[in-house]
Design a protein around this motif. Structure first.
Motif, PDB file in Angstrom:
ATOM      1  N   ILE A 751       0.905  -0.856  -0.167  1.00  0.00           N
ATOM      2  CA  ILE A 751       0.032  -0.067  -0.336  1.00  0.00           C
ATOM      3  C   ILE A 751       0.936   1.112  -0.012  1.00  0.00           C
ATOM      4  O   ILE A 751       0.900   2.445  -0.943  1.00  0.00           O
ATOM      5  N   GLU A 752       2.002   0.966   1.020  1.00  0.00           N
ATOM      6  CA  GLU A 752       2.719   2.735   1.030  1.00  0.00           C
ATOM      7  C   GLU A 752       2.839   2.839  -0.457  1.00  0.00           C
ATOM      8  O   GLU A 752       3.787   3.909  -1.082  1.00  0.00           O
ATOM      9  N   LEU A 753       3.648   1.507  -1.387  1.00  0.00           N
ATOM     10  CA  LEU A 753       5.094   1.872  -2.760  1.00  0.00           C
ATOM     11  C   LEU A 753       3.670   2.424  -3.423  1.00  0.00           C
ATOM     12  O   LEU A 753       3.300   3.287  -4.325  1.00  0.00           O
ATOM     13  N   ARG A 754       2.610   2.277  -3.294  1.00  0.00           N
ATOM     14  CA  ARG A 754       1.254   2.669  -4.781  1.00  0.00           C
ATOM     15  C   ARG A 754       0.766   4.040  -4.029  1.00  0.00           C
ATOM     16  O   ARG A 754       0.392   4.793  -5.257  1.00  0.00           O
ATOM     17  N   ILE A 755       0.503   4.353  -2.644  1.00  0.00           N
ATOM     18  CA  ILE A 755       0.576   5.849  -2.331  1.00  0.00           C
ATOM     19  C   ILE A 755       1.472   6.319  -2.606  1.00  0.00           C
ATOM     20  O   ILE A 755       1.062   7.470  -3.372  1.00  0.00           O
ATOM     21  N   LEU A 756       2.949   6.341  -2.886  1.00  0.00           N
ATOM     22  CA  LEU A 756       3.574   6.964  -3.164  1.00  0.00           C
ATOM     23  C   LEU A 756       3.854   6.620  -4.731  1.00  0.00           C
ATOM     24  O   LEU A 756       4.154   8.502  -5.454  1.00  0.00           O
ATOM     25  N   ALA A 757       3.593   5.537  -5.516  1.00  0.00           N
ATOM     26  CA  ALA A 757       3.227   6.373  -7.324  1.00  0.00           C
ATOM     27  C   ALA A 757       2.572   7.171  -7.350  1.00  0.00           C
ATOM     28  O   ALA A 757       2.830   8.275  -8.081  1.00  0.00           O
ATOM     29  N   HIS A 758       1.602   7.289  -6.445  1.00  0.00           N
ATOM     30  CA  HIS A 758       0.105   8.367  -6.312  1.00  0.00           C
ATOM     31  C   HIS A 758       0.610   9.665  -6.157  1.00  0.00           C
ATOM     32  O   HIS A 758       0.905  10.586  -7.304  1.00  0.00           O
ATOM     33  N   MET A 759       0.919  10.020  -4.853  1.00  0.00           N
ATOM     34  CA  MET A 759       1.761  11.519  -4.652  1.00  0.00           C
ATOM     35  C   MET A 759       2.759  11.613  -5.003  1.00  0.00           C
ATOM     36  O   MET A 759       2.535  13.179  -5.814  1.00  0.00           O
ATOM     37  N   GLU A 858       1.028  16.896   5.307  1.00  0.00           N
ATOM     38  CA  GLU A 858       0.075  16.416   5.226  1.00  0.00           C
ATOM     39  C   GLU A 858      -0.108  14.978   4.865  1.00  0.00           C
ATOM     40  O   GLU A 858       0.317  14.977   3.664  1.00  0.00           O
ATOM     41  N   THR A 859      -1.207  13.796   5.387  1.00  0.00           N
ATOM     42  CA  THR A 859      -1.823  13.181   4.851  1.00  0.00           C
ATOM     43  C   THR A 859      -2.668  13.614   3.385  1.00  0.00           C
ATOM     44  O   THR A 859      -2.920  14.920   3.154  1.00  0.00           O
ATOM     45  N   LEU A 860      -3.531  12.438   2.894  1.00  0.00           N
ATOM     46  CA  LEU A 860      -3.792  12.675   1.577  1.00  0.00           C
ATOM     47  C   LEU A 860      -5.054  12.768   2.226  1.00  0.00           C
ATOM     48  O   LEU A 860      -6.311  14.054   1.832  1.00  0.00           O
ATOM     49  N   PHE A 861      -5.474  12.551   3.176  1.00  0.00           N
ATOM     50  CA  PHE A 861      -6.867  12.936   3.894  1.00  0.00           C
ATOM     51  C   PHE A 861      -6.670  14.386   4.700  1.00  0.00           C
ATOM     52  O   PHE A 861      -7.783  14.838   5.419  1.00  0.00           O
ATOM     53  N   GLY A 862      -5.650  14.907   4.969  1.00  0.00           N
ATOM     54  CA  GLY A 862      -5.424  16.171   6.096  1.00  0.00           C
ATOM     55  C   GLY A 862      -5.010  16.182   6.710  1.00  0.00           C
ATOM     56  O   GLY A 862      -4.990  17.000   7.751  1.00  0.00           O
ATOM     57  N   ARG A 863      -4.184  14.909   7.495  1.00  0.00           N
ATOM     58  CA  ARG A 863      -3.902  14.935   9.230  1.00  0.00           C
ATOM     59  C   ARG A 863      -2.090  15.524   8.506  1.00  0.00           C
ATOM     60  O   ARG A 863      -1.741  15.172   7.811  1.00  0.00           O
ATOM     61  N   ILE A 890       2.975   9.569   2.997  1.00  0.00           N
ATOM     62  CA  ILE A 890       2.713   8.039   3.171  1.00  0.00           C
ATOM     63  C   ILE A 890       2.147   7.424   3.599  1.00  0.00           C
ATOM     64  O   ILE A 890       1.302   6.742   3.620  1.00  0.00           O
ATOM     65  N   GLN A 891       3.339   7.018   4.761  1.00  0.00           N
ATOM     66  CA  GLN A 891       2.681   6.147   5.939  1.00  0.00           C
ATOM     67  C   GLN A 891       1.208   6.668   6.596  1.00  0.00           C
ATOM     68  O   GLN A 891       0.584   5.731   7.140  1.00  0.00           O
ATOM     69  N   GLY A 892       1.351   7.898   6.858  1.00  0.00           N
ATOM     70  CA  GLY A 892      -0.095   8.317   7.983  1.00  0.00           C
ATOM     71  C   GLY A 892      -1.319   8.088   6.548  1.00  0.00           C
ATOM     72  O   GLY A 892      -1.929   8.094   7.413  1.00  0.00           O
ATOM     73  N   THR A 893      -1.250   8.803   5.367  1.00  0.00           N
ATOM     74  CA  THR A 893      -1.669   8.136   4.733  1.00  0.00           C
ATOM     75  C   THR A 893      -2.948   6.704   3.960  1.00  0.00           C
ATOM     76  O   THR A 893      -3.896   6.492   4.006  1.00  0.00           O
TER      77      THR A 893
END
Length: 974
Positions: A751-759, A858-863, A890-893
């Motif tokens: 999941i973290e690699l996928r989030i990295l690819a997106h961000m 910030e994470t993608l959800f604003g944290r 990344i980890q936070g998202t």
């Protein structure tokens, strides 16, 4: 104390920050607990204690104390509201170390002194005066210029970091005035670190010249018209009163009240076993060996001390605005919301906490009247007083309630007369010497409607505990707010002492609540809360409810002001009941499997020990670093041996792993033996002690203990059971389903690699994920120009290490160690990776720039994850924060996504008519207990909920993929 004695006073607060900034970040290997400052502190203190015994460098101390600041209002705040208002928050990884450092001082058998309402410097000044009056000498271990006013013929300031002693001559050399004029000099210059104003335009050299000319501050102010420089003359005349105020602020109070008498500071013999037990608990192997060698205390046989690392570091080194102590003027750090806190404190002054106004409710009519008030105000602050910190085993002693600021009460339910052995008997409606009390059953029947009524908002602090206690009694509280989680959503890592009620109260209300220790005592004199006088418990418990309500009034509006309402209301608060139900369910464990594993591990450890003795050519204790070092480097003469300062050979994990990598069998077997015995002690031997009568283990989840929003597990920690070794996986086989049920494990894939690819908008990675291509093989192909078909496993493993290492900011040194390759080759891989995927470097640079500009990412959800040390002057500290700032979004998202999945999961299961129960959350994995005949319907729904958890808030450019399997035990399902 008498003439000829020598008192050492250590400025503990300054010591902490100097220890922290002097060393790179360090964590305890067993659980990742930050211990860098603790390590530095212990080493500095040990060096000071031992070297001070050498009379060739001075007079050995006869008395010794370590003095700390206490988080509370002082007289200086009353004189000047802005005093220390510009202080910055301590680094997030330093916060949990404050309490551990105080425990360290006690482990050294040294007095650990602090005083509510007074600074460490004032206590040091007072003890200095007392020592001088007794005819003794004083050494103050600090570099703080505020303490230089105390220096004199019998008082020396010792800067341990620079090994420099300052007497009157050295003070004059540094500032141009002798110690007796330091107060006047500071009054003119001011102090930016403490926000002492001084006079504008006056620096130390100018101040020294003026004092040399006019003698003292008052004479200077009276004759200011004689100063030839026009601007300087005008400033001194205009800001004369400000200089006088500054003089009062910098003058140390030599008459500070103290709790520990001077004679009690006499040095006692160090208890070697106690100190070693503490050092072993912290896993300070090198210092443990040094202490053992010096004190002649054998390490073997001494068990690590049981230290509550989760205990709140109560008020260390913080002033009432919530800012750390110690002189850190060399660090360029962002400011805290001190002005906000000061404003709220001013409001609180109009309605101070008055414990005498609280009431004790002993009958039905009184409780009904108070409940009626809750319906009038629409608010009920609620807190349970219990017999245990574990909500699953806690019995209720009483209930605390508040309906408006100052309007609070305590309902005793199970109090007993002091000395009664049955702490839960005699309180159910009987007098028992404590007066009448309601029964728990009646009280809860009366409260049930208001606790579940949507017309009344319930407010709590760390409310998951209270929620679970009541859930076990059939009451699901709703709706509610949790001040701890509001604080966490606002200040995830810039929080000063964590998010405990006492810390928040001092920071935002300027009020210090009664502590549990003050109420119940400590050590041998401690008593259960049920045996404490009810009038005292009323003051303590009702104050908790009152303060929590006041904190809610202060903090809840900030969610809107800071734009973080969605984080609290969508990610934090809805998760409370979910986690409470998971904790209540627990997970079944097979005691026999654990027993067999313990026996198997013991046999294997014994076999390894026999092999170890064979390779060594003699019997010895493999757990003894001293004996092992002598065998490896003394007898066998293996290469790479390094001696510690005590002369012993170093046998830390890195040394042994390096030797094992070179093909040496003895160190390889030692590494295996250490890993195996740790697994046995931590898991197979310990887990049965956590099992209930039904054979289930109930872990507890902490929601506000990480920067990124990740949950942590404790008592026991089920998130750290290893899965990469055969023995670790075997432990998971002991986690089983109940009869007629099956365990289902659902785990996010990469999941973290996928989030990295997106961000980071990496087209190659995103396309590979969309097509379901092996991402590590694809990376290897891009990196090494190797076809995916027929790729050697070792090449893929290298790409995998780089893929995950990049997320965590791995260095060439770290990658080289992980892959057992030269550092130059590792650096080449990293450079090539960034060349192939340039968007990753752009993302990293953007995150570092964002953190430096606004103090958080910030994470993608604003944290928000706050990193106030991102601009620190220390390169290693700055680099650590940069790596964390890169990883946090990344980890936070990922943490936010699994939280969203957990919140949605139970309603989706219920809507589908499925009875699966969520039991565990372990990083990116959820574990369920599912009826055997529902598995085929449950797995697709679980997978769908998890894979769509980011929607509709975020539409990821890559798909989330969940691997889910069912089996009889956790290992087979994973």
């Amino acid at each position: 104390m008498q003439k000829g004695d020598h008192l050492f006073l250590v400025d503990g607060s300054a010591y902490i920050f100097r220890a922290y900034h002097a060393l790179p970040p360090l964590t305890r290997k067993s659980d990742g607990l930050p211990v860098g400052a603790v390590s530095g502190f212990c080493n500095m203190l040990w060096k000071l204690v031992e070297e001070s015994k050498d009379t060739s460098v001075g007079v050995a101390p006869t008395h010794f104390a370590v003095i700390f600041d206490h988080s509370s209002t002082t007289f200086r705040n009353a004189l000047f509201e802005g005093y220390k208002a510009n202080r910055t928050a301590p680094p997030e990884d330093l916060v949990p170390q404050f309490a551990l450092i105080r425990e360290a001082v006690r482990a050294f058998d040294l007095p650990c002194i602090e005083k509510q309402g007074f600074e460490a410097d004032d206590l040091i000044a007072t003890y200095t005066r007392l020592a001088l009056e007794a005819g003794g000498d004083v050494t103050i271990v600090s570099s703080d210029k505020d303490l230089m006013q105390l220096v004199g013929p019998c008082v020396t300031l010792y800067d341990q970091m620079k090994d420099k002693r300052l007497g009157p001559a050295e003070v004059f050399e540094k500032f141009g005035v002798y110690p007796e004029k330091m107060i006047d000099l500071q009054a003119l210059v001011g102090d930016t670190s403490d926000n002492v104003p001084g006079i504008p335009g006056i620096g130390p050299k100018t101040a020294a010249q003026l004092l040399d000319t006019f003698g003292d501050l008052e004479t200077l102010l009276a004759r200011a018209a004689e100063i030839p420089q026009a601007k300087r003359r005008e400033n001194i005349i205009a800001f004369a009163d400000q200089a006088r105020l500054s003089r009062t602020l910098v003058t140390l109070d030599v008459n500070t009240p103290f709790d520990v008498p001077l004679d009690a500071l006499a040095i006692e013999h160090t208890d070697g076993e106690r100190l070693i037990a503490y050092l072993k608990a912290m896993e300070f192997t090198t210092l443990t060996r040094r202490v053992s060698a010096k004190l002649g205390t054998e390490v073997a046989g001494i068990e690590a001390a049981q230290i509550d690392v989760d205990a709140p570091a109560r008020g260390p080194d913080l002033d009432p605005t919530g800012t750390p102590g110690g002189d850190k003027s060399d660090a360029d750090l962002p400011l805290t919301p001190a002005a906000f806190a000061a404003g709220r404190m001013a409001q609180m002054a109009d309605r101070p906490v008055d414990r005498t106004a609280y009431t004790t409710i002993r009958d039905q009519a009184g409780l009904e009247a108070f409940i009626a008030r809750a319906y009038e105000t629409g608010i009920l602050s609620f807190d349970v007083e219990t017999t245990a910190l574990d909500a699953m085993h806690a019995e209720i002693v009483g209930l605390a309630l508040a309906v408006s600021p100052g309007e609070a009460a305590y309902v005793p339910l199970a109090h007993v007369a002091e000395g009664d052995g049955d702490l839960l008997g005699g309180g159910q409606g009987a007098d028992g010497g404590v007066g009448p009390q309601l029964s728990e059953a009646l009280a809860l029947d009366l409260l049930r409607p208001v606790l579940t009524d949507g017309a009344v908002l319930k407010i709590g602090q760390n409310f998951k505990y209270d929620y679970l206690v009541m859930l076990r009694r059939g009451i699901a509280i709703a709706p509610f707010d949790d001040t701890m989680l509001i604080s966490y959503a606002l200040d995830a890592s810039s929080s000063l002492d964590g998010h405990g009620m006492d810390e928040l109260s001092e920071r935002f209300l300027g009020h210090k609540p009664i502590s549990y220790k003050e109420l119940c005592g400590s050590g041998r004199g401690a008593r259960a809360i049920a045996a404490c006088p009810i009038d005292k418990v009323t003051e303590y418990a009702a104050e908790d409810a009152d303060v929590t309500l006041r904190l809610w009034e202060v903090l809840k509006p900030r969610l809107v002001a800071d734009g973080l309402t969605h984080v609290y209301e969508r990610l934090e608060r809805p998760l409370v009941p979910v986690l409470a139900r998971m904790e209540e369910r627990g997970i079944r464990v097979d005691r026999q499997i654990l027993s067999r594993l313990s026996g198997r591990f013991a046999q294997k450890a014994a076999s390894l020990e026999a092999d170890i003795h064979g390779f060594a050519g003699e019997s010895f204790n493999p757990g003894s670093p001293k004996q092992l070092g002598e065998i490896l480097f003394g007898k066998l003469g293996l290469p790479g041996g390094k001696r510690t300062r005590t002369g012993q050979w170093s046998t830390d994990a890195r040394t042994l792993e390096d030797l094992a990598a070179e093909g040496h069998e003895l160190p390889r077997r030692i590494v295996e033996w250490r890993q195996l015995t740790k697994l046995k002690g931590t898991y197979t031997d310990a887990l049965p002690g956590h099992m209930d009568a039904q054979g289930r283990i109930h872990t507890s989840y902490s929601m506000a203990s990480t920067t990124t929003g990740r949950l942590s597990s404790s008592e026991p920690n089920l998130q750290n059971i290893p899965v990469r070794t055969e023995e670790g996986r075997a432990i998971r086989t002991a986690f089983i389903a109940a009869p007629g049920m099956t365990l289902v494990s659902a785990d996010y894939s990469q999941i973290e690699l996928r989030i990295l690819a997106h961000m980071a908008e990496i087209p190659q990675l995103s396309e590979a994920f969309r097509q379901g291509i092996d991402i590590h093989a694809m990376t290897a192909s891009e990196m090494f120009n190797t076809p995916v078909e027929g790729m050697e496993p070792s090449v893929r493993r290298r790409a995998k290490a780089i893929n995950f290492g990049i997320i965590y900011g791995i260095s060439a040194f770290g990658l080289a160690a992980q892959l057992s390759i030269p550092r130059e080759e590792a650096a080449l891989y990293i450079r090539r990776y960034f060349e192939r995927f340039p968007g990753i470097r752009d993302y990293m640079d953007a995150m570092k720039a964002q953190a430096k500009a606004q103090g958080y990412v910030e994470t993608l959800f604003g944290r928000r994850a706050h990193y106030p040390d991102i601009r620190h002057a220390n390169p290693s500290v700055r680099a650590f924060n940069e790596r964390a700032a890169i990883n946090a979004p990344i980890q936070g998202t990922a943490a936010d996504i699994i939280r969203r999945a957990m919140i949605r999961m139970e309603p989706e299961l219920a809507a589908a008519g499925l009875s699966a129960r969520m039991l565990l959350q372990v990083h990116d994995e959820l574990v369920f207990e599912v009826p055997e005949d529902e598995v085929e319907r449950t797995i697709p729904l679980v997978r769908e909920v998890m894979e769509r958890a980011a929607e509709p808030v975020i539409q990821l450019s890559v798909p989330l993929v969940v691997d889910a399997r069912a089996a009889a035990n956790w290992e087979e399902a994973h």
